[in-house]
Design a protein around this motif. Structure first.
Motif, PDB file in Angstrom:
ATOM      1  N   VAL A 251     -19.426  38.157  21.026  1.00  0.00           N
ATOM      2  CA  VAL A 251     -20.012  39.490  20.865  1.00  0.00           C
ATOM      3  C   VAL A 251     -21.288  39.371  20.042  1.00  0.00           C
ATOM      4  O   VAL A 251     -21.285  38.799  18.947  1.00  0.00           O
ATOM      5  N   LEU A 252     -22.359  39.929  20.585  1.00  0.00           N
ATOM      6  CA  LEU A 252     -23.667  39.866  19.930  1.00  0.00           C
ATOM      7  C   LEU A 252     -24.295  41.242  19.970  1.00  0.00           C
ATOM      8  O   LEU A 252     -24.231  41.936  20.992  1.00  0.00           O
ATOM      9  N   ARG A 275     -19.527  37.595  26.051  1.00  0.00           N
ATOM     10  CA  ARG A 275     -18.995  38.557  27.010  1.00  0.00           C
ATOM     11  C   ARG A 275     -19.487  39.977  26.760  1.00  0.00           C
ATOM     12  O   ARG A 275     -19.384  40.830  27.617  1.00  0.00           O
ATOM     13  N   LEU A 276     -20.038  40.223  25.558  1.00  0.00           N
ATOM     14  CA  LEU A 276     -20.551  41.545  25.225  1.00  0.00           C
ATOM     15  C   LEU A 276     -21.879  41.409  24.503  1.00  0.00           C
ATOM     16  O   LEU A 276     -21.978  40.696  23.507  1.00  0.00           O
ATOM     17  N   ILE A 277     -22.908  42.092  25.015  1.00  0.00           N
ATOM     18  CA  ILE A 277     -24.211  42.156  24.367  1.00  0.00           C
ATOM     19  C   ILE A 277     -24.518  43.624  24.117  1.00  0.00           C
ATOM     20  O   ILE A 277     -24.598  44.421  25.061  1.00  0.00           O
ATOM     21  N   ASN A 303     -26.022  49.605  25.989  1.00  0.00           N
ATOM     22  CA  ASN A 303     -27.024  50.273  25.170  1.00  0.00           C
ATOM     23  C   ASN A 303     -26.310  51.279  24.281  1.00  0.00           C
ATOM     24  O   ASN A 303     -25.471  52.055  24.753  1.00  0.00           O
ATOM     25  N   THR A 304     -26.602  51.264  22.988  1.00  0.00           N
ATOM     26  CA  THR A 304     -25.984  52.198  22.056  1.00  0.00           C
ATOM     27  C   THR A 304     -27.072  52.956  21.305  1.00  0.00           C
ATOM     28  O   THR A 304     -28.209  52.497  21.190  1.00  0.00           O
ATOM     29  N   TYR A 305     -26.678  54.112  20.783  1.00  0.00           N
ATOM     30  CA  TYR A 305     -27.655  54.934  20.064  1.00  0.00           C
ATOM     31  C   TYR A 305     -26.957  55.664  18.928  1.00  0.00           C
ATOM     32  O   TYR A 305     -25.822  56.142  19.079  1.00  0.00           O
ATOM     33  N   GLY A 306     -27.648  55.778  17.810  1.00  0.00           N
ATOM     34  CA  GLY A 306     -27.150  56.609  16.727  1.00  0.00           C
ATOM     35  C   GLY A 306     -27.917  56.362  15.446  1.00  0.00           C
ATOM     36  O   GLY A 306     -28.402  55.260  15.204  1.00  0.00           O
TER      37      GLY A 306
END
Length: 368
Positions: A251-252, A275-277, A303-306
């Motif tokens: 996970v990165l 497996r997760l970026i 893509n994440t936001y906050g």
């Protein structure tokens, strides 16, 4: 109403201190922290060192609800110190040892922290009048009865930590993140993405930024391990990619500007465990996603936001290579959070109409 929410299980009784201790009880001999050269701390060792720091803090007069500075470089002792502050009932104030002395003083003054956990040689950079506890001086052992009294379930509304952003004036502005907020974000990530004992999450973010909370605690409540990147690796893409390969990181997380530099490096053939970026902090474009997908074909790209004021992130979206070009959407809210698009009068706008994004839910910082 343009109110996009996502269901999820209700927040549990145990918050991050209790969730970590429960995991440590289940897998005491499993690796919890990995460092350069293959060295590792087990869950039992990490819990032991956290208890040492908690005992030192309590002996130093720290009471539940107090703010405690933590001024240590990235490494196992830093993780133990943060957990130790929670075990003592306090809220941690992260201090990057590389920051200018004036910045350290402003952060401590703003938070009202009078006790600091620090490493050898750091005390000289801290303002006078503080109680500075050297982590090397913590007691070697903690009586079982005392350790049993460390809180498993602090008040969910009590601050877990305070992070300082620059603010509009450039003066550090403290954001009080409650236990309920960061626990909700970390639990959601661990549950939604099925983190487990095989996962290795790279710790590369300075603890003064909120994203470090995901790198620190998501694996530690899931039975996985925190893989500590070398100092200054965030400014050295080649070293960062080597750490991904060396630790078999699964996970990165990072910002697109860092990923663009990483994509130019050789050595991706060793990053086969990814497996997760996760991407955050800057607009993400499909062109970069395609480059990363070619280099790490087994990895999902999210893509994440906050804002910091909402316990790290409030939304996430998995990039779909078959359908998406251009800017990648920020997605839908995580569990127990809300995202609304409002007009200048605070009224919801129809789908497709521009407006201002507002956040709500359990993750909001205290005072919002």
């Amino acid at each position: 109403m343009n109110d996009r929410t996502q269901s999820g299980s209700a927040p549990g009784r145990l918050l991050l201190p209790g969730l970590f201790r429960a995991q440590a009880a289940r897998t005491p001999e499993a690796p919890a922290v990995l460092t350069e050269g293959g060295a590792a701390w087990t869950y039992a060792e990490l819990e032991h060192h956290a208890a040492r720091h908690a005992a030192a803090l309590r002996a130093g007069g720290v009471a539940p609800g107090d703010f405690v500075g933590v001024c240590l470089p990235r490494g196992p002792e830093l993780i133990a110190a943060l957990l130790g502050v929670w075990f003592a009932g306090g809220a941690y104030v992260p201090l990057d040892p590389t920051y200018p002395e004036a910045r350290l003083a402003l952060v401590l003054e703003d938070a009202g922290a009078t006790v600091v956990l620090a490493g050898h040689g750091t005390a000289a950079r801290l303002p006078a009048g503080l109680t500075v506890l050297d982590v090397a001086d913590a007691p070697d052992s903690v009586p079982a009865a005392e350790a049993a009294g460390f809180p498993l379930a602090p008040d969910p509304a009590r601050p877990a930590y305070v992070l300082h952003t620059s603010g509009s004036t450039g003066r550090p502005k403290g954001v009080l993140v409650p236990h309920a907020g960061i626990a909700n974000r970390v639990r959601w990530l661990a549950h939604r993405h099925k983190l487990g004992p095989a996962d290795r999450f790279l710790l590369k973010t300075t603890v003064g930024f909120d994203a470090a909370g995901l790198e620190l605690f998501s694996p530690l409540i899931s039975g996985g391990a925190v893989a500590v990147a070398p100092q200054d690796a965030e400014r050295d893409p080649a070293a960062l990619l080597r750490a991904v390969g060396d630790h078999k990181v699964t996970v990165l997380q990072g910002v697109p500007s860092v990923y663009r530099r990483l994509a130019e490096q050789s050595g991706w053939e060793r990053a086969t465990a990814l497996r997760l970026i996760f991407s955050a902090g800057e607009p993400l474009h499909a062109e970069l996603c395609r480059a990363l997908a070619e280099l790490a074909p087994r990895a999902e790209i999210w893509n994440t936001y906050g804002p910091t004021e909402a316990s790290v992130d409030i939304t996430e979206h998995r990039w779909d290579p078959a359908q998406e070009t251009g800017a990648v959407p920020i997605g839908r809210p995580i569990a127990h959070m809300r995202a609304l698009v409002l007009d200048p009068a605070g009224r919801p706008v129809p789908v497709g109409v521009p407006g201002e994004l507002h956040a709500g839910g359990i993750g909001l910082a205290l005072g919002y």
